[in-house]
Design a protein around this motif. Structure first.
Motif, PDB file in Angstrom:
ATOM      1  N   ASP A   1     -11.582 116.497  70.154  1.00  0.00           N
ATOM      2  CA  ASP A   1     -11.663 116.242  68.713  1.00  0.00           C
ATOM      3  C   ASP A   1     -13.098 116.396  68.202  1.00  0.00           C
ATOM      4  O   ASP A   1     -13.534 115.667  67.319  1.00  0.00           O
ATOM      5  CB  ASP A   1     -11.132 114.846  68.374  1.00  0.00           C
ATOM      6  N   GLY A   2     -13.854 117.328  68.801  1.00  0.00           N
ATOM      7  CA  GLY A   2     -15.216 117.584  68.361  1.00  0.00           C
ATOM      8  C   GLY A   2     -16.231 116.534  68.792  1.00  0.00           C
ATOM      9  O   GLY A   2     -17.367 116.562  68.343  1.00  0.00           O
ATOM     10  N   VAL A   3     -15.831 115.609  69.654  1.00  0.00           N
ATOM     11  CA  VAL A   3     -16.702 114.525  70.096  1.00  0.00           C
ATOM     12  C   VAL A   3     -16.846 114.606  71.609  1.00  0.00           C
ATOM     13  O   VAL A   3     -15.886 114.911  72.319  1.00  0.00           O
ATOM     14  CB  VAL A   3     -16.098 113.153  69.690  1.00  0.00           C
ATOM     15  N   THR A   4     -18.042 114.313  72.115  1.00  0.00           N
ATOM     16  CA  THR A   4     -18.268 114.315  73.555  1.00  0.00           C
ATOM     17  C   THR A   4     -17.896 112.954  74.141  1.00  0.00           C
ATOM     18  O   THR A   4     -18.327 111.917  73.648  1.00  0.00           O
ATOM     19  CB  THR A   4     -19.741 114.618  73.879  1.00  0.00           C
ATOM     20  N   TRP A   5     -17.077 112.989  75.174  1.00  0.00           N
ATOM     21  CA  TRP A   5     -16.663 111.790  75.899  1.00  0.00           C
ATOM     22  C   TRP A   5     -17.468 111.762  77.197  1.00  0.00           C
ATOM     23  O   TRP A   5     -17.490 112.736  77.947  1.00  0.00           O
ATOM     24  CB  TRP A   5     -15.165 111.843  76.190  1.00  0.00           C
ATOM     25  N   THR A   6     -18.116 110.652  77.478  1.00  0.00           N
ATOM     26  CA  THR A   6     -18.980 110.522  78.644  1.00  0.00           C
ATOM     27  C   THR A   6     -18.156 110.289  79.900  1.00  0.00           C
ATOM     28  O   THR A   6     -17.296 109.397  79.923  1.00  0.00           O
ATOM     29  CB  THR A   6     -19.960 109.350  78.446  1.00  0.00           C
ATOM     30  N   ALA A   7     -18.441 111.061  80.936  1.00  0.00           N
ATOM     31  CA  ALA A   7     -17.745 110.886  82.220  1.00  0.00           C
ATOM     32  C   ALA A   7     -18.231 109.596  82.869  1.00  0.00           C
ATOM     33  O   ALA A   7     -19.432 109.348  82.953  1.00  0.00           O
ATOM     34  CB  ALA A   7     -18.031 112.079  83.130  1.00  0.00           C
ATOM     35  N   MET A   8     -17.282 108.762  83.310  1.00  0.00           N
ATOM     36  CA  MET A   8     -17.629 107.469  83.896  1.00  0.00           C
ATOM     37  C   MET A   8     -16.522 107.069  84.862  1.00  0.00           C
ATOM     38  O   MET A   8     -15.349 107.160  84.523  1.00  0.00           O
ATOM     39  CB  MET A   8     -17.760 106.429  82.788  1.00  0.00           C
ATOM     40  N   PRO A   9     -16.865 106.589  86.039  1.00  0.00           N
ATOM     41  CA  PRO A   9     -15.831 106.186  87.009  1.00  0.00           C
ATOM     42  C   PRO A   9     -15.333 104.760  86.770  1.00  0.00           C
ATOM     43  O   PRO A   9     -15.500 103.872  87.599  1.00  0.00           O
ATOM     44  CB  PRO A   9     -16.568 106.307  88.347  1.00  0.00           C
TER      45      PRO A   9
ATOM     46  N   PHE B   1      -8.720 108.571  78.900  1.00  0.00           N
ATOM     47  CA  PHE B   1      -9.728 108.478  77.847  1.00  0.00           C
ATOM     48  C   PHE B   1      -9.739 107.047  77.330  1.00  0.00           C
ATOM     49  O   PHE B   1      -8.701 106.491  76.982  1.00  0.00           O
ATOM     50  CB  PHE B   1      -9.400 109.445  76.704  1.00  0.00           C
ATOM     51  N   LEU B   2     -10.928 106.450  77.274  1.00  0.00           N
ATOM     52  CA  LEU B   2     -11.091 105.053  76.868  1.00  0.00           C
ATOM     53  C   LEU B   2     -11.999 104.991  75.656  1.00  0.00           C
ATOM     54  O   LEU B   2     -13.092 105.566  75.660  1.00  0.00           O
ATOM     55  CB  LEU B   2     -11.712 104.257  78.022  1.00  0.00           C
ATOM     56  N   THR B   3     -11.544 104.320  74.608  1.00  0.00           N
ATOM     57  CA  THR B   3     -12.348 104.123  73.405  1.00  0.00           C
ATOM     58  C   THR B   3     -12.539 102.634  73.195  1.00  0.00           C
ATOM     59  O   THR B   3     -11.567 101.882  73.176  1.00  0.00           O
ATOM     60  CB  THR B   3     -11.656 104.720  72.163  1.00  0.00           C
ATOM     61  N   ILE B   4     -13.792 102.215  73.047  1.00  0.00           N
ATOM     62  CA  ILE B   4     -14.118 100.821  72.725  1.00  0.00           C
ATOM     63  C   ILE B   4     -14.759 100.845  71.351  1.00  0.00           C
ATOM     64  O   ILE B   4     -15.783 101.494  71.142  1.00  0.00           O
ATOM     65  CB  ILE B   4     -15.086 100.208  73.762  1.00  0.00           C
ATOM     66  N   ASP B   5     -14.149 100.128  70.401  1.00  0.00           N
ATOM     67  CA  ASP B   5     -14.615 100.166  69.024  1.00  0.00           C
ATOM     68  C   ASP B   5     -14.777  98.743  68.495  1.00  0.00           C
ATOM     69  O   ASP B   5     -14.032  97.834  68.880  1.00  0.00           O
ATOM     70  CB  ASP B   5     -13.631 100.954  68.154  1.00  0.00           C
ATOM     71  N   HIS B   6     -15.742  98.576  67.613  1.00  0.00           N
ATOM     72  CA  HIS B   6     -16.006  97.269  67.004  1.00  0.00           C
ATOM     73  C   HIS B   6     -16.785  97.518  65.716  1.00  0.00           C
ATOM     74  O   HIS B   6     -17.576  98.471  65.648  1.00  0.00           O
ATOM     75  CB  HIS B   6     -16.832  96.405  67.977  1.00  0.00           C
TER      76      HIS B   6
ATOM     77  N   LEU C   1     -12.391 109.160  82.380  1.00  0.00           N
ATOM     78  CA  LEU C   1     -12.375 108.989  83.830  1.00  0.00           C
ATOM     79  C   LEU C   1     -12.392 110.373  84.462  1.00  0.00           C
ATOM     80  O   LEU C   1     -11.357 110.998  84.683  1.00  0.00           O
ATOM     81  CB  LEU C   1     -11.136 108.200  84.268  1.00  0.00           C
ATOM     82  N   ASN C   2     -13.614 110.862  84.697  1.00  0.00           N
ATOM     83  CA  ASN C   2     -13.810 112.215  85.193  1.00  0.00           C
ATOM     84  C   ASN C   2     -15.226 112.308  85.746  1.00  0.00           C
ATOM     85  O   ASN C   2     -16.023 111.376  85.576  1.00  0.00           O
ATOM     86  CB  ASN C   2     -13.606 113.221  84.049  1.00  0.00           C
ATOM     87  N   THR C   3     -15.552 113.406  86.377  1.00  0.00           N
ATOM     88  CA  THR C   3     -16.907 113.595  86.900  1.00  0.00           C
ATOM     89  C   THR C   3     -17.772 114.432  85.967  1.00  0.00           C
ATOM     90  O   THR C   3     -18.973 114.542  86.178  1.00  0.00           O
ATOM     91  CB  THR C   3     -16.863 114.281  88.283  1.00  0.00           C
ATOM     92  N   VAL C   4     -17.160 115.024  84.933  1.00  0.00           N
ATOM     93  CA  VAL C   4     -17.869 115.868  83.983  1.00  0.00           C
ATOM     94  C   VAL C   4     -17.505 115.418  82.572  1.00  0.00           C
ATOM     95  O   VAL C   4     -16.342 115.081  82.302  1.00  0.00           O
ATOM     96  CB  VAL C   4     -17.466 117.363  84.179  1.00  0.00           C
ATOM     97  N   ASP C   5     -18.493 115.403  81.670  1.00  0.00           N
ATOM     98  CA  ASP C   5     -18.219 115.061  80.275  1.00  0.00           C
ATOM     99  C   ASP C   5     -17.181 116.018  79.704  1.00  0.00           C
ATOM    100  O   ASP C   5     -17.038 117.146  80.164  1.00  0.00           O
ATOM    101  CB  ASP C   5     -19.493 115.154  79.435  1.00  0.00           C
TER     102      ASP C   5
END
Length: 181
Positions: A49-57, A25-30, A41-45
């Protein structure tokens, strides 16, 4: 300094095959971002913690673990240009967090994958900064760098008149009226 891992976790991580995948799981914050960029890092979202993480290679190398500040390379496909525009538009380094979780903590039969309980990261790298960002229409790359505590000045803050102005002395009370002559 070696990391303290339980024997069962170490066996699972070093085994040739396992029924469970390690999810990054990768979080980029600013401060300039309306909300953090959250990728998995997955093929499915995935929902965490109640938040959707976008699947991305994306690719994130392991952080260095020596006497120098931790560093690693990060590469994210610029699939729809949103990532590239967001990251390249920042005027200061973004803060990055990497977390590893087991797929055993998620229900993989639903889309997006949902947690089966309260998933806990077995590895977390916080307070990393994304620097030296380069990108094109296909890929955004940058270096993750941790804080170098050896370069920090001590004391971190110094008192000076602009930060800690002296209090103005209280005005002297007027003299008490004396007997009239």
């Amino acid at each position: 300094m070696p990391r303290a891992l339980s024997a069962s976790l170490r066996r699972a991580l070093e085994s040739r095959a396992s029924g469970d995948a390690n999810l990054v799981f990768l979080t980029i914050d600013h401060p300039n971002l309306a909300e953090p960029v959250r990728l998995v890092l997955n093929t499915v979202d995935m929902i965490r913690d109640g938040v959707t993480w976008t699947a991305m290679p994306f690719e994130a190398a392991l952080l260095s673990d020596d006497d120098q500040p931790p560093t690693a390379q990060l590469s994210v496909p610029n699939i729809d240009r949103r990532i590239g525009e967001v990251v390249r538009g920042l005027t200061s380094p973004a803060r990055v967090t990497l977390e590893l979780l087991s797929s055993a903590d998620f229900d993989l039969t639903v889309t997006p994958h949902e947690p089966t309980g309260t998933p806990a990261a077995f590895y977390t790298a916080r307070n990393l900064y994304l620097i030296e960002v380069e990108g094109d229409v296909q890929l955004v790359q940058g270096q993750l760098k941790g804080w170098d505590y050896l370069q920090r000045t001590w004391p971190g803050r110094r008192a000076n008149p602009s930060q800690a102005p002296a209090e103005e002395p209280a005005p002297e009370p007027p003299p008490a009226p004396g007997p009239s002559v």
